[in-house]
Scaffold this motif. Structure first.
Motif: not given
Length: 436
Positions: A84, A107-109, A162, A198-199, A203-204, A207-208
């Motif tokens: 990650g 690693n999506k970020a 998410n 991030a959730d 942000y998560d 990224a996706k």
């Protein structure tokens, strides 16, 4: 390294958290099955960890705290990156690819920022870069977009990607609890991290969305291109009001092909909480589950649903990628390359047609609705529904608009906030999943 059907495929795993531990376990327990599927033995060469002293269910001689040395070993053919973050993962993956090793990552970020760099390195050395597990855990959506729908034209990809935010919004809807209490409960149950930013701030999911948009529309899209809003401003009152419109509220990741009036196309990639009709397939996705709906020109609407996180589900996607990469090593060939031929521009959120749900506290006097409606008329935004609630100090107006450019919608909200008869604009959410 010359590919041939007689050699053993060596695998290095970087990181041994929940997902890494499950990958290592499956590699050990399913070695015979994996060999049959790949066409050659698959052996774990080593596992990179931060703390060598921490007890782990793997032979001590396989552990190392030097991931760079592990990646550089000549007997490693595939690197599975599960650390990650951006660094040192970025350098380790790039070094692996540049030295002819295939890479599997969740690693999506990293991918949301550096897919182009890493894909170029993979293409140069004719090796694989697989990342099914980076989006929606065990749910197969990356490979269908890259391969199954390669001959079709994708118009829209929308989903709940998410699990933390979906758990929170589902619990708020079911119990009537407010956001802060539900977030605290999600933390106690292990659905939310100690720092949930991030959730809950999107942000998560952004990224996706960047990864999905890049694949679906053959254009490099980064997280910075994604309009992002989180769920921290969603109230229990919003969920109650949504039910009165036969809707619920979900944090949606939306990637959409936008057709301009001049015939030109662009891409909209956005993440925000939105009302969706209870009749929409995403409305019934509750708890920590994820789902993605793909709409394509010829295939129509396809839905992918399942567990979007967790050690075992995510490890399943990782192992699927690893088997594909190992087969290619054994039999020759490689997976699909990055496709960026379309290079479509990114549409700013201001230009994207959306619908709004607006809740406001107003003065209880004649003419307020007419004044409010006048601001929408000035900006050519049509009102689809109005609900008046309460009286006196508790008088409220709830409006739902028809589709209009987001800029016009936000200008209407700004005008409302300046009106003497509008005491407070309590909530603004978008409405998705309708045709009007």
């Amino acid at each position: 390294m010359t590919d041939n059907p007689d050699r053993t495929i060596g695998v290095a795993v970087l990181g041994m958290g929940n997902v890494g531990a499950e990958v290592v376990r499956i590699l050990d327990e399913s070695a015979g099955d994996l060999q049959s599927r790949v066409g050659a033995p698959v052996e774990l060469r080593g596992v990179a960890v931060r703390d060598l002293a921490k007890p782990r269910k793997v032979a001590q001689e396989l552990l190392t705290d030097d991931p760079a040395a592990l990646v550089a070993r000549d007997d490693v053919d595939i690197v599975v990156e599960l650390m990650g973050g951006i660094d040192p993962a970025r350098g380790l993956i790039r070094n692996a690819l540049e030295n002819g090793k295939s890479v599997v990552t969740a690693n999506k970020a990293l991918l949301a920022e550096y897919t182009g760099e890493l894909a170029t390195a993979a293409a140069t050395r004719k090796v694989d870069l697989y990342f099914e597990a980076a989006v929606a855990g065990a749910i197969p959506v990356v490979r269908p977009l890259m391969q199954s729908l390669a001959g079709d034209t994708v118009e829209r990809v929308a989903g709940i990607v998410n699990g933390t935010t979906n758990f929170i919004l589902s619990a708020m809807d079911e119990t009537g609890a407010d956001y802060d209490d539900t977030l605290a409960e999600a933390g106690r149950l292990g659905y939310a991290e100690a720092d949930p930013t991030a959730d809950v701030e999107g942000y998560d999911a952004a990224a996706k969305a960047a990864i999905l948009a890049s694949i679906a529309f053959h254009t490099r899209v980064t997280a910075a291109d994604v309009h992002r809003e989180g769920i921290s401003s969603v109230t229990s009152a919003d969920l109650v009001a949504a039910k009165k419109f036969d809707c619920t509220v979900k944090l949606l990741s939306i990637c959409e092909r936008v057709h301009g009036t001049d015939g030109r196309q662009s891409i909209s990639a956005r993440v925000y909480p939105a009302l969706i009709p209870l009749s929409h397939p995403l409305a019934t996705v509750n708890g920590a589950f994820n789902a993605v709906v793909v709409e394509a020109e010829n295939a129509g609407r396809l839905m992918f649903y399942g567990q979007g996180a967790g050690g075992s589900p995510t490890a399943s996607a990782v192992l699927g990628d690893m088997v594909m990469a190992a087969r290619n090593k054994v039999h020759g060939g490689r997976g699909p390359l990055e496709s960026t031929y379309a290079s479509l521009p990114i549409a700013p959120i201001d230009d994207v047609p959306t619908r709004y749900y607006i809740s406001m506290k107003v003065a209880d006097k004649p003419g307020v609705l007419a004044q409010v409606a006048g601001e929408f008329t000035k900006r050519s935004v049509s009102i689809a529904a109005v609900r008046q609630e309460g009286a006196g100090d508790d008088a409220r107006l709830i409006l739902v608009t028809h589709r209009a450019p987001d800029r016009a919608q936000s200008e209407c909200v700004a005008a409302l906030e300046d009106m003497d008869s509008v005491i407070k604009v309590s909530s603004v959410l978008r409405l998705e999943g309708t045709d009007d």
